[in-house]
Design a protein around this motif. Structure first.
Motif, mmCIF file in Angstrom:
data_model
loop_
_atom_site.group_PDB
_atom_site.id
_atom_site.type_symbol
_atom_site.label_atom_id
_atom_site.label_comp_id
_atom_site.label_asym_id
_atom_site.label_seq_id
_atom_site.Cartn_x
_atom_site.Cartn_y
_atom_site.Cartn_z
ATOM 1 N N ILE A 508 -17.910 51.156 -127.818
ATOM 2 C CA ILE A 508 -18.445 50.298 -126.860
ATOM 3 C C ILE A 508 -16.311 50.313 -126.245
ATOM 4 C CG2 ILE A 508 -18.308 47.530 -126.770
ATOM 5 C CD1 ILE A 508 -19.932 47.460 -128.557
ATOM 6 N N ILE A 509 -15.551 50.357 -127.734
ATOM 7 C CA ILE A 509 -14.518 50.261 -126.544
ATOM 8 C C ILE A 509 -13.220 50.690 -126.255
ATOM 9 C CG2 ILE A 509 -11.799 50.007 -127.858
ATOM 10 C CD1 ILE A 509 -13.253 47.382 -129.045
ATOM 11 N N ARG A 510 -14.091 52.350 -126.095
ATOM 12 C CA ARG A 510 -13.585 53.270 -125.432
ATOM 13 C C ARG A 510 -14.683 53.448 -123.983
ATOM 14 N NH1 ARG A 510 -14.504 59.183 -128.715
ATOM 15 N NH2 ARG A 510 -13.005 58.747 -130.261
ATOM 16 N N ASN A 511 -15.924 52.638 -123.554
ATOM 17 C CA ASN A 511 -16.170 52.817 -122.276
ATOM 18 C C ASN A 511 -15.074 51.447 -121.616
ATOM 19 O OD1 ASN A 511 -18.572 53.935 -122.581
ATOM 20 N ND2 ASN A 511 -19.131 52.856 -123.705
ATOM 21 N N GLN A 512 -14.804 50.148 -123.236
ATOM 22 C CA GLN A 512 -13.801 49.553 -122.032
ATOM 23 C C GLN A 512 -12.107 49.987 -121.315
ATOM 24 O OE1 GLN A 512 -15.120 46.561 -120.909
ATOM 25 N NE2 GLN A 512 -13.165 45.812 -119.988
ATOM 26 N N LEU A 513 -11.660 51.349 -122.013
ATOM 27 C CA LEU A 513 -10.763 51.273 -121.905
ATOM 28 C C LEU A 513 -10.689 52.560 -120.721
ATOM 29 C CD1 LEU A 513 -9.828 52.845 -125.613
ATOM 30 C CD2 LEU A 513 -8.430 50.928 -124.310
ATOM 31 N N TYR A 514 -11.756 53.304 -120.516
ATOM 32 C CA TYR A 514 -11.966 53.327 -119.371
ATOM 33 C C TYR A 514 -12.045 52.781 -118.226
ATOM 34 C CZ TYR A 514 -14.043 57.615 -116.699
ATOM 35 O OH TYR A 514 -14.347 58.221 -114.710
ATOM 36 N N GLN A 515 -12.623 51.743 -117.934
ATOM 37 C CA GLN A 515 -13.142 51.770 -117.453
ATOM 38 C C GLN A 515 -11.467 50.401 -117.125
ATOM 39 O OE1 GLN A 515 -15.414 49.593 -115.038
ATOM 40 N NE2 GLN A 515 -16.350 51.434 -116.324
ATOM 41 N N LEU A 516 -11.183 50.276 -118.240
ATOM 42 C CA LEU A 516 -9.315 49.935 -117.350
ATOM 43 C C LEU A 516 -8.002 51.063 -116.480
ATOM 44 C CD1 LEU A 516 -8.671 48.332 -121.195
ATOM 45 C CD2 LEU A 516 -9.304 47.189 -118.856
ATOM 46 N N ASP A 517 -8.839 52.443 -117.445
ATOM 47 C CA ASP A 517 -7.620 53.481 -116.477
ATOM 48 C C ASP A 517 -8.314 53.350 -114.896
ATOM 49 O OD1 ASP A 517 -7.298 54.037 -118.944
ATOM 50 O OD2 ASP A 517 -8.346 55.567 -119.144
ATOM 51 N N LEU A 518 -9.355 53.204 -114.552
ATOM 52 C CA LEU A 518 -10.086 53.265 -113.319
ATOM 53 C C LEU A 518 -9.497 52.117 -112.265
ATOM 54 C CD1 LEU A 518 -13.660 53.683 -113.935
ATOM 55 C CD2 LEU A 518 -12.379 55.454 -113.091
ATOM 56 N N GLU A 519 -9.256 50.926 -113.453
ATOM 57 C CA GLU A 519 -8.129 49.493 -112.744
ATOM 58 C C GLU A 519 -7.327 50.364 -112.394
ATOM 59 O OE1 GLU A 519 -8.359 45.986 -111.159
ATOM 60 O OE2 GLU A 519 -9.686 47.417 -111.501
ATOM 61 N N GLU A 520 -6.444 50.989 -113.507
ATOM 62 C CA GLU A 520 -5.245 50.772 -113.179
ATOM 63 C C GLU A 520 -5.208 52.122 -112.339
ATOM 64 O OE1 GLU A 520 -0.779 52.947 -115.343
ATOM 65 O OE2 GLU A 520 -2.896 52.119 -116.632
ATOM 66 N N GLU A 521 -6.211 53.117 -111.963
ATOM 67 C CA GLU A 521 -6.002 54.098 -111.083
ATOM 68 C C GLU A 521 -6.660 53.309 -109.406
ATOM 69 O OE1 GLU A 521 -5.398 58.032 -110.933
ATOM 70 O OE2 GLU A 521 -4.394 56.669 -112.936
ATOM 71 N N ARG A 522 -7.374 52.091 -109.524
ATOM 72 C CA ARG A 522 -7.583 51.854 -107.747
ATOM 73 C C ARG A 522 -5.827 51.043 -107.747
ATOM 74 N NH1 ARG A 522 -8.732 46.452 -106.134
ATOM 75 N NH2 ARG A 522 -8.607 45.937 -107.640
ATOM 76 N N LEU A 523 -5.892 51.056 -108.433
ATOM 77 C CA LEU A 523 -3.739 49.555 -108.417
ATOM 78 C C LEU A 523 -2.791 50.868 -107.785
ATOM 79 C CD1 LEU A 523 -3.113 47.663 -111.255
ATOM 80 C CD2 LEU A 523 -4.497 46.922 -109.475
ATOM 81 N N LYS A 524 -2.848 52.215 -107.845
ATOM 82 C CA LYS A 524 -1.928 53.155 -107.594
ATOM 83 C C LYS A 524 -2.522 53.310 -105.836
ATOM 84 C CE LYS A 524 -1.093 55.260 -111.634
ATOM 85 N NZ LYS A 524 -1.434 56.439 -112.906
ATOM 86 N N ILE A 525 -3.458 52.976 -105.381
ATOM 87 C CA ILE A 525 -3.420 53.408 -103.976
ATOM 88 C C ILE A 525 -3.821 52.174 -103.334
ATOM 89 C CG2 ILE A 525 -4.948 55.765 -104.767
ATOM 90 C CD1 ILE A 525 -8.109 54.119 -104.278
ATOM 91 N N ILE A 526 -3.210 51.115 -103.755
ATOM 92 C CA ILE A 526 -3.891 49.760 -102.748
ATOM 93 C C ILE A 526 -2.149 49.682 -102.017
ATOM 94 C CG2 ILE A 526 -3.339 47.588 -102.877
ATOM 95 C CD1 ILE A 526 -5.371 47.097 -105.670
#
Length: 526
Positions: A508-526
């Protein structure tokens, strides 16, 4: 090359198509791959598949073990280390010993050394097969952790047996004092090499100006280098890769950025899938050459099949007996860590289930193919083709018999129904609630003195509460983007600390960390 390349491309395409079919049929894809390889091997126009024994370990094992070490939960391994250790070492040794005694007694010309060689080859269950089968049914977290941890370590113990047996067959003698010293060096040296190189690689990732592509390239060559360096020092390359992989996995947040973690995950998933698929196809494609070898030895095919069935029965019986012995020992000495079930009867059915999960696959094939064709004196390696054939029969029978019946047994027994569902949902809610409270407290403590009317900050707070209502990103200026990245890092720190809670599932922790990584990648292209 122009002949082999189309064949290799066709193999990869067949692997993908068969995996799709296996998913649709809800059966493990290794089963279809082995059967498909067996069927197409009889086509006369196909090129003969021959694998160099000196390269089979080096090509396939390092990346497969490295990826497994990154995927396994080290926290769960520590929790169940007694059972995992007994299955990974004691059960493997007991299984190899049982195979050695039975084959020496029933197979003419089979020495104890050859029996231990065969036992070391077929004793480790295959993690890929078990994982592919259990993804269609629900099993408890404790059982899954035991199977994953066992599969990561039993390869090392079985290959140590394999190596010593090879020496005994080649020299005709076995000196216990030298063997004990060599065993200690293989274990201690392998672990030491793995930890040192893993630390070195982590420092290199941190200090070099790497990006996602270079990080991904480094992770692809690192397991090969760990394995090669350990083997050059005559210690266990398998243990080096496993310990190095566990060390780097536990520190992935410190030396890989979000881009590297996301892209490496996708590349490694595809890479390992192709490697596993090729190995399982080779299992089937190698059969004609093995059968020809049996004919040259004068061994009837029916007799060789009987030997394979015999060894398969010994493996299944030894694993089931060992499973019950491990359960009884755990109930006596550590009753608090016995896996939960809905009834006492179900508790005594779990060892039977663990015993039935012993499908063989990649490591067994790699070890069998790694047997040299000749001894040092140039004479043919004794019983090589028979060992290869028995290994093939063991892999095929365990995949077909155990692999096809395991999901039915799990479903019909209902052992794991209702055991983890509520606790998993409770863990997710606990994690999400704590995460929100932690971020809110961070914002309050850091920005409570900010003047009212800060549009960017107000937008962040509102978007945090109701992200789905946000209609544009025009407010995302440089300052607010820095704040968002900081919030993501704060969440990662909180999740890392939360992972120390033994009640929280690391997946569960790893899945949430992966979601945070995806969120950070989304911020980079805004």
């Amino acid at each position: 090359m122009h002949t082999i390349l189309p064949f290799l491309l066709a193999m990869i395409a067949a692997i993908v198509l068969l995996e799709m079919l296996a998913t649709k049929l809800k059966i493990a894809y290794p089963i279809l791959l082995v059967v498909a390889g067996l069927l197409v091997s009889f086509l006369p126009w196909l090129p003969r598949v021959t694998v160099n024994p000196d390269l089979i370990f080096f090509i396939f094992l390092p990346p497969l073990l490295f990826e497994a070490a990154w995927s396994v939960s080290f926290k769960e391994m520590k929790k169940w280390w007694r059972i995992i250790g007994s299955f990974a070492f004691l059960v493997v040794f007991f299984t190899a010993f049982s195979v050695a005694i039975v084959t020496h007694y029933f197979i003419p010309g089979f020495t104890i050394a050859l029996g231990f060689l065969l036992g070391g080859i077929v004793s480790p269950p295959d993690a890929v097969s078990t994982g592919a089968i259990t993804k269609f049914v629900k099993i408890s977290k404790s059982t899954s952790a035991i199977l994953e941890g066992e599969s990561l370590l039993n390869d090392a113990s079985s290959l140590i047996i394999f190596r010593f047996a090879l020496v005994a067959v080649g020299t005709g003698q076995f000196i216990w004092q030298q063997a004990a010293t060599s065993f200690l060096w293989m274990v201690i040296g392998g672990v030491g090499v793995g930890l040192f190189l893993a630390w070195f690689f982590v420092q290199a990732h941190k200090r070099l100006p790497t990006d996602a592509s270079s990080d991904m390239a480094f992770t692809l060559i690192e397991p090969y280098f760990m394995y090669w360096a350990a083997e050059q020092l005559h210690c266990s390359g398998v243990l080096a890769v496993v310990t190095g992989g566990l060390f780097m996995s536990a520190r992935r947040l410190s030396f890989l950025n979000s881009s590297s973690r996301i892209r490496s995950f996708s590349v490694w998933e595809s890479f390992v899938f192709i490697l596993n698929g090729i190995v399982f196809l080779i299992i089937g494609l190698e059969l004609p050459e093995i059968v020809e070898g049996l004919q040259t030895m004068g061994i009837p095919l029916r007799t060789a099949i009987g030997y394979g069935v015999l060894v398969t029965g010994v493996l299944i019986a030894a694993r089931i007996i060992s499973s019950y012995a491990a359960m009884i020992a755990t109930m006596i000495f550590r009753p608090g860590v016995v896996p939960r079930t809905r009834s006492n009867i179900g508790r005594f059915l779990i060892p039977l289930l663990l015993g039935w999960t012993g499908m063989r696959g990649v490591v067994s094939l790699a070890a069998a193919l790694a047997i040299p064709i000749t001894l040092d004196n140039g004479s043919p390696f004794p019983e090589r083709n028979l060992i290869l054939f028995i290994t093939f029969v063991v892999i095929l029978l365990t995949l077909l018999v155990q692999g096809l019946t395991l999901p039915y047994i799990i479903t019909r027994s209902g052992l794991f129904q209702g055991l983890d569902g509520e606790s998993e949902e409770s863990s997710k809610q606990k994690m999400k609630h704590g995460l929100k409270q932690h971020v809110y407290q961070f914002l309050k403590n850091k920005y409570e003195s900010e003047p009212n009317g800060n549009a960017g900050l107000e937008k962040i707070l509102k978007q945090w509460e109701e992200r789905a209502k946000a209609t544009d990103d025009s407010w995302m200026n440089g300052k607010t983007k820095i704040l968002f990245v900081e919030l993501l890092e704060i969440q990662r720190q909180y999740l890392t600390e939360l992972n120390k809670d033994p009640q929280i599932d690391e997946e569960i922790i790893r899945n949430q960390l992966y979601q945070l990584d995806l969120e950070e990648e989304r911020l980079k292209i805004i």
